[in-house]
Design an enzyme around this catalytic site. Structure first.
Site, PDB file in Angstrom:
ATOM      1  N   TYR A  49      29.115  75.786  52.333  1.00 13.93           N
ATOM      2  CA  TYR A  49      29.888  74.544  52.416  1.00 13.93           C
ATOM      3  C   TYR A  49      30.512  74.388  53.811  1.00 13.93           C
ATOM      4  CZ  TYR A  49      33.176  70.896  50.942  1.00 13.93           C
ATOM      5  OH  TYR A  49      33.881  69.716  50.811  1.00 13.93           O
ATOM      6  N   SER A  69      35.355  67.427  55.766  1.00 10.85           N
ATOM      7  CA  SER A  69      36.317  68.275  55.052  1.00 10.85           C
ATOM      8  C   SER A  69      37.157  69.005  56.084  1.00 10.85           C
ATOM      9  CB  SER A  69      35.548  69.309  54.214  1.00 10.85           C
ATOM     10  OG  SER A  69      36.405  70.378  53.824  1.00 10.85           O
TER      11      SER A  69
HETATM   12  C1  BGC Z   1      36.668  71.169  49.111  1.00 10.85           C
HETATM   13  C2  BGC Z   1      37.702  71.462  48.048  1.00 10.85           C
HETATM   14  C3  BGC Z   1      38.901  72.160  48.654  1.00 10.85           C
HETATM   15  C4  BGC Z   1      39.390  71.442  49.908  1.00 10.85           C
HETATM   16  C5  BGC Z   1      40.502  72.207  50.624  1.00 10.85           C
HETATM   17  C6  BGC Z   1      37.332  70.418  50.228  1.00 10.85           C
HETATM   18  O1  BGC Z   1      36.391  70.043  51.195  1.00 10.85           O
HETATM   19  O2  BGC Z   1      35.595  70.427  48.540  1.00 10.85           O
HETATM   20  O3  BGC Z   1      37.135  72.258  47.029  1.00 10.85           O
HETATM   21  O4  BGC Z   1      39.953  72.211  47.715  1.00 10.85           O
HETATM   22  O5  BGC Z   1      38.335  71.238  50.793  1.00 10.85           O
HETATM   23  O6  BGC Z   1      40.226  73.562  50.759  1.00 10.85           O
END
Ligand code: BGC
Length: 259
Positions: free
Chosen positions: A157, A144
């Site tokens: 996260y 991400s």
């Molecule tokens: C997340 C999303 C988010 C995106 C940008 C992703 O890794 O799961 O919820 O919109 O990152 O912030």
């Protein structure tokens, strides 16, 4: 080409699995709870002349990962590509975050990837080289932008994705001499269920777009195309890299007018 895609019943995983199948790969479609969707996808792929089997498994459990490799062996005789895509969010302000919210995210996003990738490496070694692929095997992590961008209200996260970055790079460094290629994709805001709240209403979408220089929200297929490239010999010299597929989210768009 034989692939396992974890978290394949929705969102980015779904698009990746469909794209792989359309390129002729035989695909294990892993899901945890999206059985109906995974079965429908498998039928759709078969109807188009492709090969796919849905397999239920919780990737955060060693037994769950083993199930996937047993299935790929049984149905397709082995595996060439792992796309470790399954991931979850359990958002909370830092001081309110429960241990359960912390653990769930770390277990799926980091431990689950570790377990599935470890099983992949063991299989690649046991199988040996294969004609038609320059690498012994390929592993793609779905990371991400939050492996690099801190994210208030989402520390579990962001920590999982930050951890994933160095897991990927350390694995790549260790395994490259065996011609096992490990890379990651770091998607930005892609239109899926995980971030529905961030794009569903017009007001939310407008706010989100302020963070995306390219001026549009990403689609799962944007990520699937990057995964296809990382999975084939066209990218044979790409090792230990994170490919950001984020419309420029990483470019500190707030600084366009500040600083
Ligand atoms: C997340 C999303 C988010 C995106 C940008 C992703 O890794 O799961 O919820 O919109 O990152 O912030």
């Amino acid at each position: 080409m034989r692939a396992i895609v974890t978290g394949a019943s929705s969102g980015i995983g779904r698009a990746v699995a469909l794209a792989f199948a359309r390129e002729g790969a035989a695909v294990v479609l892993n899901f945890r709870s999206g059985q109906e969707e995974a079965e429908r996808m498998a039928e759709q792929i078969r109807a188009e002349g492709g090969r796919a089997v849905p397999v239920q498994a919780d990737v955060a459990e060693p037994r769950g990962c083993a199930t996937l490799y047993d299935a790929v062996e049984q149905h397709f005789g082995g595996v060439d590509i792992l796309v470790a895509n399954a991931g979850v969010q359990r958002d909370a302000a830092f001081a309110d975050m429960t241990l359960d919210e912390w653990r769930t995210v770390i277990e799926v996003n980091l431990t689950g990837v570790f377990l599935c990738a470890q099983a992949a490496v063991r299989r690649f070694r046991a199988q040996g080289p294969r004609p038609g692929s320059r690498a012994l095997g390929k592993i793609i992590f779905m990371s991400s932008v939050h492996q690099a961008i801190p994210w208030a209200g989402h520390v579990n996260y962001a920590a999982s994705k930050g951890g994933l970055k160095l897991l990927m790079e350390s694995m790549a460094q260790e395994l490259a001499p065996e011609r096992i290629r490990v890379n990651a994709i770091a998607p930005g805001a892609i239109r899926t269920d995980i971030n529905r709240e961030a794009w569903e209403t017009e007001a939310a979408a407008a706010k989100l777009l302020q963070l995306i220089p390219y001026g549009r929200i990403g689609e799962p297929e944007d990520v699937a195309r990057a995964a296809l490239w990382l999975a084939c010999d066209e990218s044979d010299y790409v090792v230990g890299t994170t490919l950001f597929v984020d419309g420029g989210m990483l470019l500190y768009p707030a600084f366009r007018e500040g600083g």
